[in-house]
Design an enzyme around this catalytic site. Structure first.
Site, PDB file in Angstrom:
ATOM      1  N   HIS A  67       0.743  -1.731   0.362  1.00  0.00           N
ATOM      2  CA  HIS A  67      -0.149  -0.020   0.186  1.00  0.00           C
ATOM      3  C   HIS A  67       0.753   1.352   0.236  1.00  0.00           C
ATOM      4  O   HIS A  67       0.420   1.952  -0.553  1.00  0.00           O
ATOM      5  CB  HIS A  67      -0.700  -0.399   1.199  1.00  0.00           C
ATOM      6  CG  HIS A  67      -1.958   1.392   1.444  1.00  0.00           C
ATOM      7  ND1 HIS A  67      -3.154   1.030   1.216  1.00  0.00           N
ATOM      8  CD2 HIS A  67      -1.227   2.651   1.768  1.00  0.00           C
ATOM      9  CE1 HIS A  67      -3.735   2.602   1.157  1.00  0.00           C
ATOM     10  NE2 HIS A  67      -2.401   3.246   2.146  1.00  0.00           N
ATOM     11  N   GLU A  68       1.653   1.404   0.965  1.00  0.00           N
ATOM     12  CA  GLU A  68       2.806   2.429   0.887  1.00  0.00           C
ATOM     13  C   GLU A  68       3.519   2.741  -0.338  1.00  0.00           C
ATOM     14  O   GLU A  68       3.830   4.141  -0.616  1.00  0.00           O
ATOM     15  CB  GLU A  68       3.071   2.795   2.094  1.00  0.00           C
ATOM     16  CG  GLU A  68       3.098   2.278   4.181  1.00  0.00           C
ATOM     17  CD  GLU A  68       2.131   3.631   3.619  1.00  0.00           C
ATOM     18  OE1 GLU A  68       2.334   4.570   3.165  1.00  0.00           O
ATOM     19  OE2 GLU A  68       0.886   3.452   3.981  1.00  0.00           O
ATOM     20  N   HIS A  82       1.984   4.204  -2.670  1.00  0.00           N
ATOM     21  CA  HIS A  82       1.983   5.751  -2.490  1.00  0.00           C
ATOM     22  C   HIS A  82       3.524   6.511  -2.994  1.00  0.00           C
ATOM     23  O   HIS A  82       3.667   7.101  -3.552  1.00  0.00           O
ATOM     24  CB  HIS A  82       1.687   6.024  -1.141  1.00  0.00           C
ATOM     25  CG  HIS A  82       0.207   6.214  -0.533  1.00  0.00           C
ATOM     26  ND1 HIS A  82      -0.322   6.636  -1.166  1.00  0.00           N
ATOM     27  CD2 HIS A  82      -0.075   5.835   0.623  1.00  0.00           C
ATOM     28  CE1 HIS A  82      -1.882   6.965  -0.668  1.00  0.00           C
ATOM     29  NE2 HIS A  82      -1.419   5.503   0.184  1.00  0.00           N
TER      30      HIS A  82
END
Length: 455
Positions: free
Chosen positions: A24-25, A28
């Protein structure tokens, strides 16, 4: 061995959750770096740092509590009047780390020479949206890959012809007593099926020489044969076993042509005296692989169901509280914490759930993969909620900035500048508080009153 399998199931989920957070990170991190934003930290977990290493300008690490993660980009919020020149407020993408930043009253971070244009708030609106949606989209991708692989390689549960023995009653119980009586006493008469040796998991082949093609055939052939010794052929462990069962007269619930139990206007069972052997049957299933073209529709249904659960979280949390602090039962389709997911994984891996494993049950490993797919779909949907400190809150801020600028251009007004989403911090405080309370309640409920996968 059971304990070992339970632990392995829990570890599998812990690793899966960690990977989901890490990816998920990365969702980003990659676009942020691609667009030139300076990223000073990439962390999985929160709390004290367990391990870290620096690569270039970014510190990569793992923290002690693996229930979240974040990347820290300089200049997520624009400067406000009174901020010292060259200083920007600190913030990051993770929910818990943002809460910590806010608790420190948005301490200032120095922008190094040459980094003035590498701040997040100066990105164009589309680039801001891409960066903030990168995390949820990574969770969606993980869910699609896992669910798509399960559907196309392993298959989906498909009803088959026949009837399986779901349960065998030990003692004779009339229909009006079935919901009230849960244990047998030595004086209770044994059911014909129990005496004949019928076992859960047996598959009916024939009754009185008539083939069994559906669950309705069982009741249809048994009920008229009160007092008549009846040959019953079942398939057990790959071989056919012939048993002789003599149905007794008992009060049983009527069923319609589709085998559904009949009830009256008040919801009470409609009963009749008929032949009874003491088994409940279920439709057998097989897992049939589906073409890849079916995956989008199945993913869509999964997302729809997940969104329904997320939207009803406030309502469902009431049921969680009643179960945790009262005598109510947990909703198997309600929200659970990471602790609850771990318990489910342990029970599934150790053989503690009747419909997981065995001849017709889903493969335990496939169930664990489906659990991780569901978790990633939940993370995707949840993070789209347009409230800070969730990713959707930053997306909403970027879209609001784009709308204000578009309106200003249409009206030939000056550029209104960057939208300071930090003004919504009171909302972020409230949402963060609610999330912490919900998380604590779910963890407590998953300890004292966990969801029962066995039904």
């Amino acid at each position: 061995m059971t304990v070992l399998l339970y632990v392995l199931g829990v570890l599998f989920v812990a690793l899966g959750v960690g990977l989901s957070i890490g990816l998920h990170e990365i969702g980003h991190l990659v676009p942020a770096k691609k667009f030139g934003v300076k990223v000073t930290q990439y962390m999985v977990g929160f709390g004290p740092t367990v391990w870290s290493t620096r690569r270039g300008e970014t510190e990569y690490g793992i923290k002690a509590i693996p229930l979240g993660g974040y990347i820290r980009m300089i200049g997520m919020f624009p400067p406000r009047p009174g901020d010292r020149p060259g200083m920007l407020r600190v913030s990051s993408t993770g929910r818990f780390s943002q809460l910590a930043d806010e608790a420190r009253q948005l301490s200032l971070e120095e922008v190094q020479p040459g980094d003035e244009d590498r701040v997040f708030y100066k990105l164009s609106v589309p680039k801001k949206v891409v960066v903030m949606l990168g995390g949820p989209m990574m969770n969606l991708l993980i869910g699609v890959v896992l669910l798509g692989g399960i559907v196309s390689l392993y298959g989906v549960a498909t009803p088959q012809k026949g009837a399986d023995v779901a349960a065998v009653s030990e003692c004779v119980v009339a229909a009006e007593q079935a919901t009230a009586k849960t244990t047998c006493t030595p004086s209770d008469p044994k059911t014909p099926a129990y005496q004949a040796g019928v076992r859960p998991g047996d598959r009916f082949v024939s009754i009185a020489g008539q083939p069994i093609t559906s669950t309705t055939d069982v009741g249809r052939l048994v009920r008229p044969r009160v007092g008549q010794p009846t040959p019953v052929v079942v398939e057990r462990d790959g071989r056919q076993v012939t048993l002789t069962i003599t149905p007794i007269r008992n009060t049983v619930q009527q069923v319609d042509d589709q085998g559904r139990p009949r009830v009256d206007a008040q919801g009470r069972p409609v009963t009749v005296d008929a032949g009874f052997i003491g088994v409940s049957s279920q439709t057998p299933v097989a897992y049939v692989p589906q073409p890849v073209t079916e995956v989008p529709g199945i993913v869509g249904e999964q997302l729809k169901a997940t969104a329904g659960i997320v939207l009803k979280i406030p309502q469902k949390m009431k049921g969680v509280a009643e179960a945790a602090f009262g005598s109510g039962q947990r909703d198997p389709n309600g929200p659970v914490s990471v602790v609850g997911v771990g318990r489910m994984a342990g029970e599934a891996a150790s053989g503690g759930v009747p419909w997981i494993g065995g001849r017709d049950g889903i493969n335990p490993f496939v169930f664990l993969l489906s659990l991780m797919a569901s978790l990633n779909f939940a993370l995707f949907v949840f993070n789209l909620i347009p409230l800070l400190p969730l990713d959707g809150g930053h997306v909403a801020g970027a879209l609001w900035e784009g709308l204000k600028r578009s309106v200003a251009r249409l009206l030939h007004r000056p550029d209104p500048g960057h939208v300071d989403v930090a003004k919504a911090l009171p909302v972020a405080y409230a949402v963060s508080t609610v999330l912490i309370v919900m998380s604590a309640l779910l963890i407590y409920a998953d300890v004292v009153k966990p969801v029962n996968l066995g039904g």
